[in-house]
Design an enzyme around this catalytic site. Structure first.
Site, PDB file in Angstrom:
ATOM      1  N   ASP A 198    -109.613 -43.875 -54.932  1.00 46.69           N
ATOM      2  CA  ASP A 198    -110.078 -45.008 -55.735  1.00 46.69           C
ATOM      3  C   ASP A 198    -110.408 -46.191 -54.830  1.00 46.69           C
ATOM      4  O   ASP A 198    -109.530 -46.750 -54.185  1.00 46.69           O
ATOM      5  CB  ASP A 198    -108.964 -45.390 -56.725  1.00 46.69           C
ATOM      6  N   GLU A 224    -113.639 -42.651 -56.910  1.00 46.07           N
ATOM      7  CA  GLU A 224    -113.640 -43.581 -58.049  1.00 46.07           C
ATOM      8  C   GLU A 224    -114.141 -44.967 -57.665  1.00 46.07           C
ATOM      9  O   GLU A 224    -113.721 -45.523 -56.645  1.00 46.07           O
ATOM     10  CB  GLU A 224    -112.194 -43.667 -58.573  1.00 46.07           C
ATOM     11  N   GLU A 250    -114.193 -48.089 -65.603  1.00 43.18           N
ATOM     12  CA  GLU A 250    -113.071 -48.875 -66.120  1.00 43.18           C
ATOM     13  C   GLU A 250    -113.430 -50.346 -66.295  1.00 43.18           C
ATOM     14  O   GLU A 250    -112.783 -51.044 -67.067  1.00 43.18           O
ATOM     15  CB  GLU A 250    -111.861 -48.733 -65.192  1.00 43.18           C
ATOM     16  N   HIS A 300    -109.152 -44.188 -68.154  1.00 40.53           N
ATOM     17  CA  HIS A 300    -108.443 -45.097 -67.258  1.00 40.53           C
ATOM     18  C   HIS A 300    -107.210 -45.606 -68.005  1.00 40.53           C
ATOM     19  O   HIS A 300    -107.315 -46.032 -69.153  1.00 40.53           O
ATOM     20  CB  HIS A 300    -109.347 -46.279 -66.901  1.00 40.53           C
TER      21      HIS A 300
HETATM   22 CA    CA Z   1    -109.406 -47.429 -60.695  1.00 41.42          CA
END
Ligand code: CA
Length: 386
Positions: A198, A224, A250, A300
């Site tokens: 991420d 991500e 997200e 998320h």
């Molecule tokens: Ca994230």
């Protein structure tokens, strides 16, 4: 039945150590719960995405902007109230904090609807699509330690040993240093174990290509938020040019924000945040839009037990896409770092970690009407800062 009061509860505790992601360090955990009361004694709970001072600002929007729009209405009129609030706030923000504030209220209205019907949320929104939920445990936040790669290697092994189905790490030190961190996590979990990376949108497209090619070599499952959420062209180029799954979303809001993200074919895996994008009413529309574009959804999840419980219902009711005997299943995202608002706030805790350890990385479905949770009021008062 009428709505009589809407209250934001902002809770905070110290983490004991500064943790970071690519954008900032933080030393406190914050939760923003929304309580909607009615004249018939039924109360609903929701949660708004947004930590720290953002939560304090969102409390003002919840209580002073949206509350007057919905007081006296039936809490069951979820679409009417969502659209009334959205339409009246449209000129002042179609994304971001107004929508985060609306999300918490909408979730609380669904909790009330479930309690009125005597049904768990997943039965209200379509019923069960699975009997157990797979859980992935994320950790490997940035830390101010001398040997971060060594720390990541150990932590990744610990999360795997705790029973989680997969794990996820942060990056954000810069492309070359980040690849070393990813190598350390692969050493920690060994070959064959699923993990994700991420970036919290810290790269340019070119840097993301450099990191993404290394992720392919290391067999990472998804990459991500590689670039800024506004950079649809960057997403599209990465998705076309890399083999690793590109995930994101997200930081996107409402069906109108999600539509161009999907139409531009930005992500292989969509990650809607129900406590931010507009609540359950809007999440259902975004889910339909994702599936209309044949894009799988892995929610998320961030926040307290209210957010975790909400997502457990949503994942329970999420249909398979595209469908098949050995269909890949969605996963529940679970933050393994310290969070009292998730682990200690309910009269009967969700006990995700305990279930994962005992049941091969899976948890049972939630039960009870609405979200199926009961908030410990004493706990709430002990950690409330606003
Ligand atoms: Ca994230």
């Amino acid at each position: 039945m009428k709505i009589t009061k809407v209250t934001s509860h902002i809770l905070q505790h110290d983490l004991g150590e500064e943790l970071g992601y690519s954008q900032q360090w933080y030393a406190k955990r914050t939760a923003h719960l929304v309580e909607v009361e009615t004249d018939e004694g039924i109360t609903g709970w929701g949660e708004c995405f947004g930590p720290g001072n953002v939560a304090l600002a969102n409390k003002t929007i919840v209580e002073q902007v949206i509350q007057p729009m919905i007081l006296g209405h039936s809490p069951l009129d979820r679409e009417l109230l969502w659209n009334k609030a959205y339409n009246l706030m449209r000129d002042h923000g179609q994304k971001g904090m107004p929508i985060q504030a609306l999300s918490g209220i909408d979730i609380a209205l669904w909790d009330i609807a479930g309690k009125v019907a005597g049904l768990p949320l997943y039965d209200l929104i379509g019923g069960k699509c699975r009997e157990r939920l797979n859980v992935y445990g994320y950790g490997m936040m940035l830390r101010k330690v001398a040997d971060l790669a060594g720390a990541f290697e150990e932590e990744a092994a610990r999360i795997k040993d705790a029973g989680f189905r997969a794990t996820k790490m942060k990056v954000g030190l810069g492309p070359r240093e980040d690849v070393k961190l990813v190598e350390a996590v692969r050493r920690g979990v060994g070959d064959g174990f699923r993990f994700m990376v991420d970036a919290n949108h810290c790269y340019t497209t070119n840097d993301a290509f450099y990191v993404g090619r290394a992720l392919e070599e290391l067999d990472v499952y998804w990459f991500e938020e590689p670039v800024a959420p506004e950079d649809h062209a960057g997403y599209r180029e990465l998705r076309a040019g890399l083999k690793v799954n590109i995930s994101g979303g997200e930081a996107e809001f409402t069906r109108w924000g999600w539509r161009p993200l999907l139409e531009n074919r930005c992500v292989d895996i969509a990650q809607p945040e129900v406590c931010g994008l507009g609540g359950i009413s809007e999440y259902m529309k975004v889910l339909a839009l994702c599936h209309a574009h044949f894009t799988p959804v892995i929610n998320h999840v961030w926040g307290s037990a209210v957010a975790v419980a909400t997502n457990m219902h949503l994942i329970t009711a999420m249909p398979d896409l595209p469908g098949g005997l050995f269909q890949a299943q969605p996963m529940l995202e679970f933050d393994t770092t310290l969070n009292k608002f998730r682990d200690e706030m309910l009269a009967e805790p969700l006990n995700i970690q305990g279930q994962v350890a005992k049941n091969k990385g899976t948890v049972a479905l939630p039960s009870g009407p609405g979200l199926g949770i009961e908030i410990d009021r004493g706990f709430l008062e002990a950690y409330k800062i606003a």
